[in-house]
Design a protein around this motif. Structure first.
Motif, PDB file in Angstrom:
ATOM      1  N   UNK A  75       0.588  -1.019  -0.090  1.00 48.15           N
ATOM      2  CA  UNK A  75       0.110  -0.180  -0.012  1.00 48.15           C
ATOM      3  C   UNK A  75       0.762   1.254   0.040  1.00 48.15           C
ATOM      4  N   UNK A  76       2.001   1.461   1.038  1.00 46.23           N
ATOM      5  CA  UNK A  76       2.781   2.454   0.800  1.00 46.23           C
ATOM      6  C   UNK A  76       3.505   2.790  -0.560  1.00 46.23           C
ATOM      7  N   UNK A  77       3.816   1.523  -1.094  1.00 51.80           N
ATOM      8  CA  UNK A  77       4.609   1.512  -2.489  1.00 51.80           C
ATOM      9  C   UNK A  77       3.378   2.204  -3.380  1.00 51.80           C
ATOM     10  N   UNK A  78       2.292   1.620  -3.543  1.00 54.67           N
ATOM     11  CA  UNK A  78       1.305   2.085  -4.566  1.00 54.67           C
ATOM     12  C   UNK A  78       0.912   3.582  -4.203  1.00 54.67           C
ATOM     13  N   UNK A  79       0.851   4.063  -2.898  1.00 57.98           N
ATOM     14  CA  UNK A  79       0.523   5.437  -2.410  1.00 57.98           C
ATOM     15  C   UNK A  79       1.815   6.193  -3.035  1.00 57.98           C
ATOM     16  N   UNK A  80       2.956   5.988  -2.964  1.00 50.09           N
ATOM     17  CA  UNK A  80       4.104   6.407  -3.363  1.00 50.09           C
ATOM     18  C   UNK A  80       4.118   6.874  -4.999  1.00 50.09           C
ATOM     19  N   UNK A  81       3.638   5.741  -5.706  1.00 53.72           N
ATOM     20  CA  UNK A  81       3.613   5.859  -7.117  1.00 53.72           C
ATOM     21  C   UNK A  81       2.713   6.990  -7.687  1.00 53.72           C
ATOM     22  N   UNK A  82       1.563   6.908  -6.669  1.00 51.08           N
ATOM     23  CA  UNK A  82       0.516   7.946  -6.837  1.00 51.08           C
ATOM     24  C   UNK A  82       0.953   9.402  -6.490  1.00 51.08           C
ATOM     25  N   UNK A  83       2.209   9.446  -5.562  1.00 48.60           N
ATOM     26  CA  UNK A  83       2.615  10.886  -5.070  1.00 48.60           C
ATOM     27  C   UNK A  83       2.171  11.014  -3.797  1.00 48.60           C
ATOM     28  N   UNK A  85       2.696   9.336  -0.872  1.00 55.09           N
ATOM     29  CA  UNK A  85       3.514   8.872   0.316  1.00 55.09           C
ATOM     30  C   UNK A  85       4.996   8.535   0.160  1.00 55.09           C
ATOM     31  N   UNK A  86       5.801   8.591   0.939  1.00 56.62           N
ATOM     32  CA  UNK A  86       7.318   8.327   0.586  1.00 56.62           C
ATOM     33  C   UNK A  86       7.339   6.744   0.706  1.00 56.62           C
ATOM     34  N   UNK A  87       8.319   6.203  -0.049  1.00 55.13           N
ATOM     35  CA  UNK A  87       8.617   4.829  -0.017  1.00 55.13           C
ATOM     36  C   UNK A  87      10.033   4.640   0.175  1.00 55.13           C
ATOM     37  N   UNK A  88      10.492   4.070   1.123  1.00 55.79           N
ATOM     38  CA  UNK A  88      11.980   3.715   1.579  1.00 55.79           C
ATOM     39  C   UNK A  88      12.281   2.245   0.712  1.00 55.79           C
ATOM     40  N   UNK A 134      -7.923   4.053   3.008  1.00 55.61           N
ATOM     41  CA  UNK A 134      -8.027   2.784   3.894  1.00 55.61           C
ATOM     42  C   UNK A 134      -6.737   2.712   4.705  1.00 55.61           C
ATOM     43  N   UNK A 135      -5.589   2.876   4.215  1.00 50.66           N
ATOM     44  CA  UNK A 135      -4.300   2.858   4.986  1.00 50.66           C
ATOM     45  C   UNK A 135      -4.103   4.167   5.676  1.00 50.66           C
ATOM     46  N   UNK A 136      -4.665   5.383   5.569  1.00 53.09           N
ATOM     47  CA  UNK A 136      -4.384   6.369   6.028  1.00 53.09           C
ATOM     48  C   UNK A 136      -3.391   7.265   5.714  1.00 53.09           C
ATOM     49  N   UNK A 137      -3.046   7.183   4.613  1.00 49.01           N
ATOM     50  CA  UNK A 137      -2.241   8.143   3.729  1.00 49.01           C
ATOM     51  C   UNK A 137      -2.870   9.444   3.261  1.00 49.01           C
ATOM     52  N   UNK A 138      -2.433  10.527   3.573  1.00 48.34           N
ATOM     53  CA  UNK A 138      -2.920  11.910   3.229  1.00 48.34           C
ATOM     54  C   UNK A 138      -2.296  12.410   1.720  1.00 48.34           C
ATOM     55  N   UNK A 139      -3.250  12.690   0.960  1.00 46.96           N
ATOM     56  CA  UNK A 139      -3.068  13.496  -0.452  1.00 46.96           C
ATOM     57  C   UNK A 139      -1.711  14.543  -0.248  1.00 46.96           C
ATOM     58  N   UNK A 140      -1.087  14.513  -1.018  1.00 48.08           N
ATOM     59  CA  UNK A 140       0.122  15.398  -0.951  1.00 48.08           C
ATOM     60  C   UNK A 140      -0.255  17.037  -0.986  1.00 48.08           C
TER      61      UNK A 140
END
Length: 140
Positions: A75-83, A85-88, A134-140
């Motif tokens: 989910x973090x990776x998918x969110x990072x692809x969309x901008x 979230x940061x993905x380590x 669903x995972x609680x990531x905020x839009x940039x």
């Protein structure tokens, strides 16, 4: 040191060297090289799209239906692809090989993109947005 009547090579007194224009054959050869390079890039981009689509579908499905640590990283990776979230990148090392390979395929799809990665899967933008909610990531 030798005395000479010639000016120093970098001196303004020396006449500038005239640039030799390339021949028609050289220009045409360079044009053909660029054209072949562009065709190779287009083929590489085309070849990257299908694996990227399959990989994104796998990662999205996992993030949509599971709540494990692997799913969170997906989910973090998918969110990072969309901008969103940061993905380590070091997280790749803690994933199952199938998931880290999927992420690398997505990155290749981003690299050679002919369209946004999220457009490769049905309802991609809406699904990614929902995963982020669903995972609680905020839009940039």
């Amino acid at each position: 040191m030798k005395d000479s009547d010639e000016p120093h090579p970098l001196s303004p007194a020396r006449a500038p060297m005239k640039r030799q224009e390339p021949s028609v054959e050289q220009v045409e050869a360079r044009r053909r090289e660029r054209e072949a390079e562009q065709l190779a890039w287009a083929e590489r981009a085309r070849a990257a799209q299908q694996p990227a689509r399959e990989a994104l579908e796998l990662l999205l499905s996992l993030a949509e239906r599971s709540d494990t640590g692997q799913a969170r990283r997906a989910a973090t990776f998918v969110a990072a692809v969309a901008g969103y979230q940061h993905f380590d990148m070091y997280s790749l090392r803690s994933l199952d090989v199938e998931l880290s390979d999927a992420m690398l395929a997505c990155l290749d799809g981003v690299r050679w993109a002919q369209c946004p990665l999220m457009d490769l899967v049905p309802r991609g933008r809406a699904r990614i947005d929902q995963v982020c909610v669903d995972w609680g990531f905020k839009a940039p």
